[in-house]
Design a protein around this motif. Structure first.
Motif: not given
Length: 172
Positions: A153-167
Motif C-alpha cells: 500500500v502506498t499513501f500519496n496524501a498525508a492523513g489517517q486511514y483505516q483498511i478493512n479486508v474481507v475474503a
C-alpha cells in the motif's frame, strides 16, 4: 368348524415356544457367545471456516494491526494469513479503505498492489467519496490449513486511514 383338542394343544405350545425363544433366534446359527452392540452418533460435516489475520513484521497473527506510521509517498507491505479448514477456490480479498481524519478520500490518495508469482501487480480501485474500494487478483485456491498473501500500500496524501479486508467467493 371344530378343532380337536390335540391340535389346539400343539398350536398353543408352538406359540409359547416361539415367544420364549432366546434373543439369538434372529441368527441362522447357534451362537457361542453373548451379543455385543455398538451405537454411533454421526455429526454433520464441520462448517467451512475462513479466518483472516494480519501478520506483523515477526509473522505473529493479529486481529488488528497497531497504529502504523509512514510518510506521505512511502509504501508499506501488508501481510495477511488465511486460516481455513478446507480448500477454497476462486477467492478474492475485498479492501475497503477510508480516511478517519474527516477528509474525503480520492483515487490519488492511495494505491494498492499485490505480490504474486509474476511480481507486483497494481490493483485497480475507485472511490465513492467516503471509501476507496479494491479487489485483489483472484486466488485459484486458498489451501488448508493456511495461506499467506502480501500486499503493498502506498499513501500519496498525508492523513489517517483505516483498511478493512474481507475474503469473498467469486463463485457466487
Amino acid at each position: 368348524m371344530k378343532v380337536p383338542k390335540m391340535a389346539k394343544a400343539l398350536l398353543l405350545s408352538a406359540v409359547l415356544f416361539t415367544m420364549a425363544a432366546p434373543a439369538y433366534a434372529d441368527y441362522s446359527f447357534v451362537p457361542l457367545s453373548n451379543k455385543i452392540t455398538a451405537t454411533f452418533k454421526v455429526n454433520a460435516p464441520a462448517e467451512p471456516t475462513y479466518v483472516l489475520k494480519w501478520l506483523d513484521s515477526s509473522n505473529h497473527e493479529l486481529e488488528t494491526l497497531p497504529l502504523q506510521t509512514v510518510n506521505s509517498g512511502d509504501s508499506m507491505d501488508l501481510k495477511l494469513r488465511a486460516t481455513v479448514n478446507q480448500d477454497f477456490k476462486d477467492i478474492r480479498y475485498y479492501f475497503k479503505i477510508k480516511r478517519t481524519d474527516g477528509t474525503t478520500i480520492t483515487d490519488s490518495d492511495i494505491s494498492l498492489a499485490q505480490y504474486g508469482d509474476s511480481g507486483v501487480v497494481t490493483l485497480s480501485g475507485n472511490t465513492d467519496g467516503e471509501l476507496y474500494l479494491s479487489y485483489s487478483k483472484r486466488f485459484v485456491t486458498v489451501t488448508s490449513p493456511s495461506m499467506d498473501s502480501k500486499f503493498k500500500v502506498t499513501f500519496n496524501a498525508a492523513g489517517q486511514y483505516q483498511i478493512n479486508v474481507v475474503a469473498v467467493s467469486m463463485n457466487d
